[in-house]
Design an enzyme around this catalytic site. Structure first.
Site, short mmCIF file in Angstrom:
data_model
loop_
_atom_site.label_atom_id
_atom_site.label_comp_id
_atom_site.label_asym_id
_atom_site.label_seq_id
_atom_site.Cartn_x
_atom_site.Cartn_y
_atom_site.Cartn_z
N GLY A 77 135.81 17.03 91.71
CA GLY A 77 134.59 17.05 92.49
C GLY A 77 134.74 16.10 93.66
N CYS A 80 141.06 15.40 87.60
CA CYS A 80 140.61 14.54 88.71
C CYS A 80 139.26 13.89 88.38
CB CYS A 80 140.59 15.36 90.01
SG CYS A 80 140.41 14.36 91.47
N TYR A 81 138.18 14.30 89.04
CA TYR A 81 136.85 13.76 88.71
C TYR A 81 136.58 13.90 87.21
CZ TYR A 81 131.74 13.14 89.17
OH TYR A 81 130.44 12.70 89.06
N HIS A 137 146.06 17.67 90.43
CA HIS A 137 145.50 19.03 90.31
C HIS A 137 146.54 20.01 89.78
CE1 HIS A 137 141.57 18.36 92.11
NE2 HIS A 137 142.19 17.42 92.83
N GLU A 139 146.12 22.98 88.97
CA GLU A 139 145.79 24.36 89.34
C GLU A 139 146.36 24.77 90.70
OE1 GLU A 139 143.87 21.78 89.24
OE2 GLU A 139 142.21 21.83 90.67
N SER A 191 129.08 52.96 97.42
CA SER A 191 129.34 52.75 98.85
C SER A 191 130.67 53.35 99.26
CB SER A 191 129.37 51.26 99.14
OG SER A 191 130.50 50.68 98.51
N GLY A 192 131.48 53.70 98.27
CA GLY A 192 132.84 54.13 98.58
C GLY A 192 133.82 52.98 98.38
N GLY A 193 133.31 51.77 98.29
CA GLY A 193 134.17 50.60 98.09
C GLY A 193 134.59 50.45 96.64
N VAL A 194 135.58 49.61 96.43
CA VAL A 194 136.15 49.48 95.09
C VAL A 194 135.15 48.85 94.10
CG1 VAL A 194 137.36 47.36 95.75
CG2 VAL A 194 138.13 48.60 93.76
N ASP A 195 134.33 47.92 94.57
CA ASP A 195 133.45 47.22 93.62
C ASP A 195 132.42 48.16 93.01
OD1 ASP A 195 134.87 45.14 94.62
OD2 ASP A 195 133.26 44.36 95.89
N SER A 196 131.72 48.92 93.86
CA SER A 196 130.69 49.80 93.29
C SER A 196 131.34 50.92 92.50
CB SER A 196 129.75 50.33 94.37
OG SER A 196 130.43 51.14 95.29
N LYS A 219 138.26 39.69 92.96
CA LYS A 219 138.56 41.00 93.54
C LYS A 219 139.81 41.64 92.92
CE LYS A 219 137.47 43.80 97.01
NZ LYS A 219 136.08 44.15 97.35
#
Ligand code: XMP
Length: 514
Positions: free
Chosen positions: A53, A80-81, A168, A170, A222-227, A368
């Site tokens: 943080g 870290c924090y 870190h 990560e 919508s045509g997008g991958v998410d929907s 994503k």
């Protein structure tokens, strides 16, 4: 399914921790740092990680988590924090450093056999970013490593299975970062690396069934991958109780709407209503040049059309939304305990609030690329899974100035050429551009074609490399490819006589010109 809970103290790397844990095949969820113990316990975590943080744990109003985290007997790793909090709460001491330590450092291990560092060389590069330092480790703990400037760079109590690292693990700059996280997760916390997307899919389907019961559900595609992925997942869970509405704004790319609807119906077997509302959208956009006004009008029109269609379906109580994890951002105002803010989703599929529908958001915990993986597990065609991001307001943001049928035809034709040429050359492009398109400008300039003078429009071509659209660089496309694009556009799209390639990164520019 074992879950690791990551408490987010606002570090810029918190999302990366979640990713790395999932890369180690362990499911993880990020919760705000002040999540009440009941929220944490509900997930029956097999381990807890405290993130870094931007604050100091020595500040009077330092951000704190529920103290039961330290005493619950659940394996704990502070980064870290997070390490400093563990030291502070379990009886160690900390001091502010005279000079903060940022960037690369050499980590030296004190013991070759400390389980957290199994397989890690005695010396390795780590990434540091801190202003305070642990000076005395809490009772029961050992100091496990140091760097030149940080005497206690890692601590551990094997009996309590509680650990802290000042660096870190990560970030990719920490050489042994993945090994250290895997040691913590697999060896110390005893979590087997079994998490896979297909098991996530099974449990997501079960959760949707439980949430929805026998109600009917709507989804705006919508045509997008998410929907597409969200709708397919919900349809696997509840079948014909789901109705999808595809609002065709008339602002899509060449042949896109027909292709999208055919894929949804024939390949994914979704129950889709295709509403051709292009005339309505064009009428709403007539005479409008201001980009924000265009967006607002498109958003409102979308909601009107969607609502009109929705009214025709009985018993609807839920709406599916393809909200992703990065859309759900915590308010991280330092020192404030403000609640979470949801980033306004700049998609036309936004929820008409007064419809008072419950939300089904099956992708809320995913990134994503994980959504794409779910799409593959569900058998979505690659044209859907690999689709480039495309703004909700469509080509309206790629026409500078007024949107008219003629100007739409110009940008659509130019865009199809950009797409076709870059797709054809994709195998030779490294890195592959992330997004590419044409923009119609209102700039007119003089040219010569055949023996005649022309006075035509300027088209901009944009191709970018990016990870996520948040930052981007312009793609260094081969000159021959740019030449083919330019020649084809000018020859094949009457009314366009000049092509410019956009060589601005984001920031300072945005991806879309608007
Ligand atoms: P900007 O232009 O803000 O774009 O740098 C960043 C990324 O977001 C896409 N974009 C949108 N995506 N709805 C979306 O779903 C929108 O309204 C929208 N506007 C921009 C853009 O294409 C780029 O990938």
């Amino acid at each position: 399914m074992s879950t690791v809970v990551i408490l987010d103290f606002g570090a810029q790397y918190s999302q990366l921790i979640a990713r790395r844990v999932r890369e180690a095949r362990v499911y993880s969820e990020l919760l705000p740092f002040d999540a009440p113990w009941e929220e944490i316990a509900k997930r029956q975590p097999a381990a807890i990680i405290l993130s870094g943080g931007p604050e100091s744990t020595l500040a009077v109003d330092a951000l704190e988590c529920d103290p039961r985290v330290y005493t619950a007997g659940i394996p704990l790793l502070g980064i870290c924090y997070g390490m400093q909090l563990i030291a502070k709460h379990l009886g160690g001491s900390l001091v502010p450093l005279e000079h903060s330590e940022f960037g690369p450092a050499r980590l030296t291990l004190e013991y070759a056999d400390a389980p957290l560092f199994l397989g890690v060389p005695r010396e390795s590069r780590v990434w540091m970013s801190h202003g305070d330092s642990v000076t005395i480790v809490p009772p029961g703990f050992r100091a496990l490593a140091h760097t030149a400037r940080c005497a206690v760079a890692a601590i551990g109590d094997d009996a309590r299975r509680t650990y802290g690292v000042q660096f870190h693990p990560e970030v990719v700059h920490t050489e042994a970062g993945s090994a250290i996280l895997e040691n913590f997760l697999h060896t110390l916390a005893g979590i087997a690396p079994t998490w896979r997307m297909d098991s996530w899919v099974d449990s997501a389907i079960a959760t949707i069934r439980e949430q929805v019961g026998d109600a009917n559900v709507l989804c705006a595609l919508s045509g997008g991958v998410d929907s597409a992925v969200a709708a397919t997942l919900v349809s696997r869970a509840i079948g014909k109780q789901l109705t999808c509405i595809y609002v065709d704004t008339g602002l899509m790319r060449k042949d896109e709407s027909a292709g999208v609807v055919a894929a949804f119906r024939n390949v994914l077997h979704l129950n889709v209503i295709h509403v051709d509302a292009s005339a309505r959208f064009l009428a709403r956009l007539a005479g409008i040049e201001d980009p924000e006004e265009k967006r607002i009008r498109i958003g409102h029109e979308f909601i009107s059309v969607f609502e009109e269609e929705a009214k025709k379906i009985a018993g609807v109580r839920f709406l599916v939304q393809g909200t992703l994890y990065p859309d759900v951002i915590e308010s991280k105002t330092p020192g404030s305990k403000a609640g979470h803010k949801i980033k306004s989703h700049h998609n036309v599929g936004g929820l008409p609030e007064h419809m008072e529908l419950g939300l089904v958001e099956p992708l809320r915990a995913l990134f994503k690329d994980e959504v794409r993986e779910v799409g593959r597990v569900l058998g979505l065609p690659s044209a859907v899974v690999e689709r480039q991001p495309f703004p909700g307001p469509g080509l309206a943001v790629r026409i500078i100035g007024e949107v008219t049928p003629e100007r739409l035809a110009l940008v659509r034709a130019a865009d199809a050429i950009v797409t076709a040429e870059i797709d054809a050359a994709a195998a030779e492009l490294s890195p592959r551009p992330w997004q590419y398109f044409a923009v119609l400008t209102p700039v007119k300039s003089v040219g010569v074609m055949g023996d005649g003078r022309t006075y035509g429009n300027l088209v901009g071509v944009r191709a970018i490399t990016s990870e996520d659209g948040m930052t981007a660089d312009w793609a260094r496309l081969p000159h021959d490819l740019l030449a083919r694009i330019s020649t084809r556009i000018v020859n094949e799209v009457p009314g366009i006589n000049r092509v410019a390639y956009d060589i601005t990164s984001k920031p300072p520019a945005t991806v879309e010109w608007e």
